[in-house]
Design a protein around this motif. Structure first.
Motif, short mmCIF file in Angstrom:
data_model
loop_
_atom_site.label_atom_id
_atom_site.label_comp_id
_atom_site.label_asym_id
_atom_site.label_seq_id
_atom_site.Cartn_x
_atom_site.Cartn_y
_atom_site.Cartn_z
N GLU A 1 24.94 21.68 31.97
CA GLU A 1 26.42 21.65 32.23
C GLU A 1 26.93 22.86 31.66
N GLY A 2 27.71 23.57 32.14
CA GLY A 2 28.33 25.03 31.95
C GLY A 2 27.86 26.09 32.12
N ALA A 3 26.43 25.96 32.89
CA ALA A 3 25.59 27.32 33.04
C ALA A 3 26.51 28.06 34.07
N LYS A 4 27.02 27.49 35.21
CA LYS A 4 27.83 28.41 35.90
C LYS A 4 29.25 29.10 35.26
N ARG A 5 29.56 28.25 34.51
CA ARG A 5 30.85 28.88 33.84
C ARG A 5 30.52 30.10 32.83
N THR A 6 29.37 29.68 32.26
CA THR A 6 28.90 30.86 31.28
C THR A 6 28.62 32.14 32.17
N SER A 7 27.92 32.12 33.18
CA SER A 7 27.70 33.26 34.25
C SER A 7 29.04 33.68 34.68
N ILE A 8 30.08 32.94 34.96
CA ILE A 8 31.27 33.57 35.28
C ILE A 8 32.03 34.44 34.11
N GLU A 9 31.83 33.78 32.98
CA GLU A 9 32.45 34.49 31.95
C GLU A 9 31.73 35.80 31.54
N ILE A 10 30.60 35.99 31.94
CA ILE A 10 29.84 37.18 31.72
C ILE A 10 30.19 38.23 32.78
N GLU A 11 30.29 37.62 34.20
CA GLU A 11 30.86 38.68 35.07
C GLU A 11 32.28 38.94 34.65
N MET A 12 33.22 38.29 34.25
CA MET A 12 34.55 38.65 33.93
C MET A 12 34.34 39.56 32.66
N MET A 13 33.50 39.34 31.57
CA MET A 13 33.38 40.24 30.63
C MET A 13 33.15 41.80 31.15
N LEU A 14 31.95 41.72 32.18
CA LEU A 14 31.67 42.78 32.86
C LEU A 14 32.76 43.80 33.54
N ASP A 15 33.48 42.89 34.12
CA ASP A 15 34.85 43.51 34.96
C ASP A 15 35.90 44.16 33.95
N PHE A 16 35.82 44.03 32.76
CA PHE A 16 36.64 44.85 31.81
C PHE A 16 36.32 46.21 31.95
N LYS A 17 35.19 46.58 32.22
CA LYS A 17 34.79 48.19 32.26
C LYS A 17 34.70 48.35 33.80
#
Length: 313
Positions: free
Chosen positions: A195-211
């Motif tokens: 549980e939470g794997a997809k959310r973790t993936s989305i959070e990483i993508e969001m972090m990458l979007d900052f740059k």
């Protein structure tokens, strides 16, 4: 030593193991070994595997090596384990998870302790990489100790850095913390059945979007390393990153930068040894005694000792 080097260049596995031990223990003549084999290096592609403890780095490495072996690639694996600051020992258990690879004559696995080195790697890691390169490896994996947010030496050693993440390590803030999260070229969210794997993936993508100005935006994929699900995508992502580095000439830039850093570290290590020798000198003991009576200050002592080191006295 000459016979060992010749055997290494002929692809002898035992010679490779012996030379890594010589370099790791800094035995007499180890620097000459590295000088001689240097011209035979530069062909292997180095992949760093890093991430928090328990993320499944060894299992991911094991499965990726097996995918490479299907393409008949010769692979080296350096698994770094933490050394106890108290007993100076290390379990060196990562290779247990890759036990079925040990019988493959074209896979070389070596466990190494950090021996007090900070940054997540052993001080002998880069030397071991050169030996494996000269041994004829097409790919070399370096699996770091389980990292926190400062052990980022892997980025100075690997051509591609693969960050293994798992769900449930903390709140959203963890995904945007500076340090380790900024070094990944590829992100693998392992244990995707939890549980939470997809959310973790989305959070990483969001972090990458900052740059916004990525030359190569890090790739993210879900995987279940235990079964191998998703790791073929990871394997493809490694190739994509390598293709980018080679086509843009970034690979050569990266390796030049790495050589510069290694030269500085080699000089620092030599100076550190000289400084350590000063600890046991009678002159230092005499000067220290004068600091109590305030006849001399510690800053003046440091200048005196620095001049001695600089003049090699």
């Amino acid at each position: 030593m000459e016979n060992l080097i010749k055997a290494l260049l002929d692809g002898n596995k035992r010679a490779c193991a012996k030379l890594i031990t010589i370099v790791e223990n800094e035995a007499e003549g180890y620097e000459n070994v590295l000088k001689i084999i240097y011209k035979h290096t530069g062909r292997a592609y180095v992949i760093g595997i890093t991430g928090p403890p328990g993320a499944g780095k060894s299992t991911v490495t094991d499965k990726l090596v097996k995918l490479m072996r299907k393409e008949d690639k010769k692979v080296g694996v350096i698994a770094i384990d933490p050394t106890s600051p108290f007993t100076k020992g290390a379990i060196l258990g990562d290779r247990i998870r890759m036990n079925d690879l040990s019988t493959d004559k074209n896979v070389f696995i070596r466990s190494m302790g950090t021996r007090g080195s900070l940054g997540g790697l052993s001080s002998a890691t880069q030397s071991a990489v050169k030996i494996l390169d000269a041994y004829g490896c097409d790919y070399i994996f370096i699996e770091t100790v389980g990292v926190g947010q400062s052990e980022i030496d892997i980025v100075k050693t690997a051509d591609t850095t693969l960050m293994v993440m798992v769900p449930g390590l903390g709140d959203d803030i963890q995904a945007i913390k500076a340090g380790v999260m900024e070094i990944g070229d590829i992100f693998v969210v392992n244990k995707a059945d939890k549980e939470g794997a997809k959310r973790t993936s989305i959070e990483i993508e969001m972090m990458l979007d900052f740059k916004k100005d990525w030359e190569f935006r890090p790739l993210v994929n879900l995987a279940i390393a235990q079964t191998g699900d998703g790791l073929e995508t990871t394997y493809e992502n490694i190739y994509k990153h390598r293709a980018f580095l080679e086509s843009s000439n970034k690979l050569q830039e990266k390796r030049l930068c790495r050589n510069k850093i290694e030269i500085k570290e080699l000089v620092q290590r030599k100076v550190s040894k000289l400084v350590k020798n000063l600890e046991y000198s009678d002159e230092l003991d005499e000067l220290l005694a004068k600091t109590i009576t305030k006849e001399i200050d510690i800053y003046s002592i440091s200048e005196i000792l620095f001049e001695k080191i600089r003049n090699n006295k």
